[in-house]
Design a protein around this motif. Sequence first.
Motif, PDB file in Angstrom:
ATOM      1  N   ASN A  50       0.828  -1.206   0.000  1.00 53.40           N
ATOM      2  CA  ASN A  50       0.000   0.000   0.000  1.00 53.40           C
ATOM      3  C   ASN A  50       0.863   1.258   0.000  1.00 53.40           C
ATOM      4  N   SER A  51       1.924   1.249   0.820  1.00 54.74           N
ATOM      5  CA  SER A  51       2.825   2.404   0.899  1.00 54.74           C
ATOM      6  C   SER A  51       4.198   1.926   1.356  1.00 54.74           C
ATOM      7  N   ASP A  52       5.107   2.863   1.541  1.00 54.13           N
ATOM      8  CA  ASP A  52       6.456   2.530   1.995  1.00 54.13           C
ATOM      9  C   ASP A  52       6.611   2.605   3.511  1.00 54.13           C
ATOM     10  N   SER A  53       5.525   2.807   4.225  1.00 52.16           N
ATOM     11  CA  SER A  53       5.633   2.849   5.688  1.00 52.16           C
ATOM     12  C   SER A  53       6.074   1.485   6.212  1.00 52.16           C
ATOM     13  N   ASP A  56       3.105  -0.930   6.549  1.00 57.81           N
ATOM     14  CA  ASP A  56       2.589  -1.448   5.281  1.00 57.81           C
ATOM     15  C   ASP A  56       3.567  -2.422   4.632  1.00 57.81           C
ATOM     16  N   GLN A  57       4.855  -2.179   4.801  1.00 54.32           N
ATOM     17  CA  GLN A  57       5.843  -3.107   4.257  1.00 54.32           C
ATOM     18  C   GLN A  57       5.797  -4.443   4.999  1.00 54.32           C
ATOM     19  N   ALA A  58       5.569  -4.406   6.302  1.00 48.50           N
ATOM     20  CA  ALA A  58       5.439  -5.647   7.076  1.00 48.50           C
ATOM     21  C   ALA A  58       4.174  -6.394   6.674  1.00 48.50           C
ATOM     22  N   ARG A  59       3.094  -5.664   6.468  1.00 47.16           N
ATOM     23  CA  ARG A  59       1.836  -6.298   6.048  1.00 47.16           C
ATOM     24  C   ARG A  59       1.966  -6.917   4.657  1.00 47.16           C
ATOM     25  N   LYS A  60       2.754  -6.283   3.804  1.00 44.72           N
ATOM     26  CA  LYS A  60       2.997  -6.818   2.464  1.00 44.72           C
ATOM     27  C   LYS A  60       3.511  -8.249   2.537  1.00 44.72           C
ATOM     28  N   VAL A 141      -0.093  -9.023  -7.137  1.00 45.43           N
ATOM     29  CA  VAL A 141      -0.905  -8.779  -5.946  1.00 45.43           C
ATOM     30  C   VAL A 141      -0.719  -7.320  -5.539  1.00 45.43           C
ATOM     31  N   THR A 142      -1.804  -6.568  -5.540  1.00 49.99           N
ATOM     32  CA  THR A 142      -1.743  -5.152  -5.189  1.00 49.99           C
ATOM     33  C   THR A 142      -2.543  -4.894  -3.918  1.00 49.99           C
ATOM     34  N   ILE A 143      -1.892  -4.277  -2.949  1.00 50.45           N
ATOM     35  CA  ILE A 143      -2.526  -3.996  -1.663  1.00 50.45           C
ATOM     36  C   ILE A 143      -2.885  -2.509  -1.584  1.00 50.45           C
ATOM     37  N   GLY A 144      -4.156  -2.227  -1.297  1.00 49.74           N
ATOM     38  CA  GLY A 144      -4.587  -0.841  -1.142  1.00 49.74           C
ATOM     39  C   GLY A 144      -4.284   0.008  -2.362  1.00 49.74           C
ATOM     40  N   GLU A 145      -3.582   1.129  -2.135  1.00 47.46           N
ATOM     41  CA  GLU A 145      -3.263   2.049  -3.226  1.00 47.46           C
ATOM     42  C   GLU A 145      -2.105   1.559  -4.098  1.00 47.46           C
ATOM     43  N   GLY A 146      -1.391   0.534  -3.629  1.00 45.26           N
ATOM     44  CA  GLY A 146      -0.301  -0.026  -4.434  1.00 45.26           C
ATOM     45  C   GLY A 146       0.802   0.961  -4.748  1.00 45.26           C
ATOM     46  N   LYS A 147       1.158   1.809  -3.773  1.00 44.55           N
ATOM     47  CA  LYS A 147       2.185   2.830  -3.989  1.00 44.55           C
ATOM     48  C   LYS A 147       3.484   2.532  -3.237  1.00 44.55           C
ATOM     49  N   GLY A 148       3.550   1.347  -2.630  1.00 49.27           N
ATOM     50  CA  GLY A 148       4.734   1.008  -1.848  1.00 49.27           C
ATOM     51  C   GLY A 148       5.739   0.178  -2.627  1.00 49.27           C
ATOM     52  N   ARG A 149       6.846  -0.138  -1.975  1.00 48.88           N
ATOM     53  CA  ARG A 149       7.894  -0.940  -2.604  1.00 48.88           C
ATOM     54  C   ARG A 149       7.381  -2.337  -2.935  1.00 48.88           C
TER      55      ARG A 149
END
Length: 209
Positions: A50-53, A56-60, A141-149
């Motif tokens: 979803n993002s680079d936070s 969100d990276q852990a949830r990825k 697989v895209t999570i949420g906004e898909g703006k993360g790494r």
Amino acid sequence: MKSTSASSKLRLWEAALLLAFGLTLTTGVWAGASESALADRVLRLHVVANSDSDSDQARKLLVRDAVLAQASQLLENADDRGHAEAALAPHLDELAQAGADALARTGRTDPVTVTLADQWFPTKEYDGFSLPAGQYRALRVTIGEGKGRNWWCVVFPPLCVASVSEQSVESAAEGVLSEDQVALITGQDGGYVLKFRLIEWWQELTGGN
């Protein structure tokens, strides 16, 4: 005499240019064929956070593990990339739900979408193997906004699973990749870094990416 000498030098330059062109063409054909042959046999996995936070990276990674676990069951009887894709295609919503369930356990309700698509991947090193840059078929697989790494790997053959288990890459790829292809991606034949750079160079030269 000067005219003869000049003609001889010209012929040498022509021969050198022809040789260089021949070597370039031969190298390019090998590079293109190697990447294409690998791409025809593997199905990549691409997970976008979803993002680079940090959260969100852990949830990825949790979503990745859930989708991989579900996909591995669906791919148990697949023996080539075409069969793998056919096995997954009817179950994309189920795979997305598995990812969403993993996300929900962390208290998040971001949408998870799963698709099959062709896309370009850079050269990537994993635990025990590497893959050259190129155009591959992928389970995305895209999570949420898909703006993360991103997280890239291979869902078929199960090289992602092999890289985090006791199963070897050779065993996971058996029957799917040739011995030469396994040797190439694991570095057993030596010089795979140079070979991958040749593949990248040829793609840049021909606009392959």
